[in-house]
Enzyme design. Structure first.
Site, PDB file in Angstrom:
ATOM      1  N   GLU A 245       0.822  -1.202  -0.165  1.00 16.13           N
ATOM      2  CA  GLU A 245      -0.118   0.026  -0.051  1.00 16.13           C
ATOM      3  C   GLU A 245       1.050   1.320   0.059  1.00 16.13           C
ATOM      4  O   GLU A 245       0.648   2.175  -0.608  1.00 16.13           O
ATOM      5  CB  GLU A 245      -0.869  -0.071   1.070  1.00 16.13           C
ATOM      6  CG  GLU A 245      -1.915   1.327   1.352  1.00 16.13           C
ATOM      7  CD  GLU A 245      -3.018   0.979   2.590  1.00 16.13           C
ATOM      8  OE1 GLU A 245      -3.465   2.232   2.595  1.00 16.13           O
ATOM      9  OE2 GLU A 245      -3.152   0.179   3.018  1.00 16.13           O
ATOM     10  N   GLN A 339       4.314  28.311  -8.241  1.00 11.02           N
ATOM     11  CA  GLN A 339       4.816  29.634  -8.492  1.00 11.02           C
ATOM     12  C   GLN A 339       5.516  29.980  -9.834  1.00 11.02           C
ATOM     13  O   GLN A 339       5.317  31.058 -10.278  1.00 11.02           O
ATOM     14  CB  GLN A 339       6.114  29.307  -7.277  1.00 11.02           C
ATOM     15  CG  GLN A 339       6.816  30.915  -7.161  1.00 11.02           C
ATOM     16  CD  GLN A 339       5.913  31.902  -6.231  1.00 11.02           C
ATOM     17  OE1 GLN A 339       4.975  31.578  -5.564  1.00 11.02           O
ATOM     18  NE2 GLN A 339       6.257  33.311  -6.545  1.00 11.02           N
TER      19      GLN A 339
END
Length: 382
Positions: A245, A339
């Site tokens: 997982e 950004q």
């Protein structure tokens, strides 16, 4: 050759075929799914029809009997489209393997074929309102009553929670066990079982198309035949399966990071400021160089882990390192890439905005990154 050293021509063809399928069946529709806050059941059925659900399942149960390397390709290509498709990876490579590993022949014959076709959508219910990573302290009980268990409790943040019709539920079959983890078992609860209800679809910061819900069990009577594996072994089973997982989460974060960098390079080459391309500014070049280096490091680390995992080696410590480092790197990259997109990066029409929302939860689910550091420290003998 393919993305990884271990990829063969067969892997390349599989990836090419699946990518083409997703371009037609998912990429064009994905924005609408995000608006609808749900992936349609029809898409699950199409995945099943094409053999892209639970490809590792044995042929006798309807699967293709492929190894994890093909599941890896499916996971990466789904993530390339968007993080809201993570529920499909959870079904394929997290929940169904519990049934494969711990189920009886009768249970596998009963449940696996429909998991492969997409008629059945699975979920795993561990987290509770008061219990996250501390699985030994779950409060949901399953008390034996003749040939049934009576289940009472609540689960939350359940991926596939709205669509699911087959849930592997962590329960306390012995609430008074001296060692708490030894009182935990796994029950498979089917949709429509009296006493099993679903709560509201939870509104999340990101992964909008992925259905996440609360599940309730109120005197829910579950046949003892639905016990997965042995009573009292549930905690052990979950620990055994968490390696895969967490590796899947790291793979998803790495794929997202690679996608964000590609998007950003394309954008800075096309956008101009002060009379030249943004890509010509040294700050942009340095930022891109730093991100590309970290992504390459993550890829190399992951490749070795995947090979060891396929070989059935115990790489829990390294997987914990990968899950923590790669997810945090992806989160940092999402902010830097936004950004570099400037104001456009904050607009919904740009994929980087969605990535910025979707990435942070990867540091939280499948065990928080703080828990990853605890595991690393413990396994280093501290």
């Amino acid at each position: 050759m393919g993305k990884y050293k271990f990829e063969t021509t067969e892997h390349e063809l599989f990836r090419k075929s699946f990518r083409k399928f997703l371009e037609v069946e998912a990429e064009v529709q994905y924005d609408q799914w995000e608006i609808d806050h749900l992936i349609p059941l029809e898409f699950w059925r199409k995945l099943g029809d094409m053999g892209y659900l639970c490809s590792q399942v044995e042929e006798q149960y309807g699967g293709l009997d492929l190894d994890f390397s093909f599941g890896l390709i499916i996971q990466e290509e789904l993530e390339r489209i968007g993080s809201s498709l993570i529920g499909i990876g959870l079904h394929n490579d997290i929940v169904v393997p519990y049934i494969e590993s711990y189920g009886t022949v009768a249970q596998k014959s009963r449940w696996l074929p429909k998991c492969v076709t997409g008629e059945t959508i699975t979920a795993i219910a561990m987290t509770e309102p008061g219990t996250g990573s501390d699985l030994a302290n779950i409060q949901t009980t399953a008390i034996r009553d003749g040939d049934h268990y009576i289940v009472n409790g609540q689960k939350t943040f359940i991926t596939n929670g709205i669509h699911t019709n087959l849930v592997v539920v962590a329960v306390k079959t012995n609430p008074h066990a001296e060692k708490k983890h030894r009182g935990v078992s796994l029950l498979v609860i089917e949709g429509g079982t009296p006493g099993f209800t679903k709560g509201r679809k939870l509104e999340k910061v990101g992964m909008h198309a992925q259905d996440t819900a609360e599940l309730y069990f109120d005197d829910c009577r579950v046949p003892i035949e639905n016990l997965l594996g042995e009573e009292g072994k549930g905690f052990t089973y979950m620990m055994e399966k968490l390696q895969q997982e967490r590796l899947i989460v790291a793979i998803a974060a790495q794929t997202a990071a690679e996608d964000m960098l590609s998007l950003t390079i394309d954008y800075v080459k096309s956008r101009k400021a002060f009379g030249k391309q943004i890509s010509e500014f040294q700050n942009t070049q340095f930022k891109i160089a730093e991100m590309a280096t970290k992504i390459e490091l993550g890829k190399s680390f992951l490749e070795s882990l995947i090979e060891q995992h396929i070989a059935s080696n115990d790489v829990v410590t390294k997987v914990s390192m990968a899950k923590y480092w790669i997810t945090e790197n992806a989160r940092d990259l999402s902010a830097q890439c936004m950004q570099l997109h400037g104001g456009y990066g904050y607009m919904e029409e740009y994929k980087i905005a969605r990535r910025y929302r979707d990435i942070p939860v990867m540091s939280i689910y499948a065990g928080t990154n703080e828990v990853m550091k605890m595991i690393i420290a413990k396994n280093l003998g501290l």
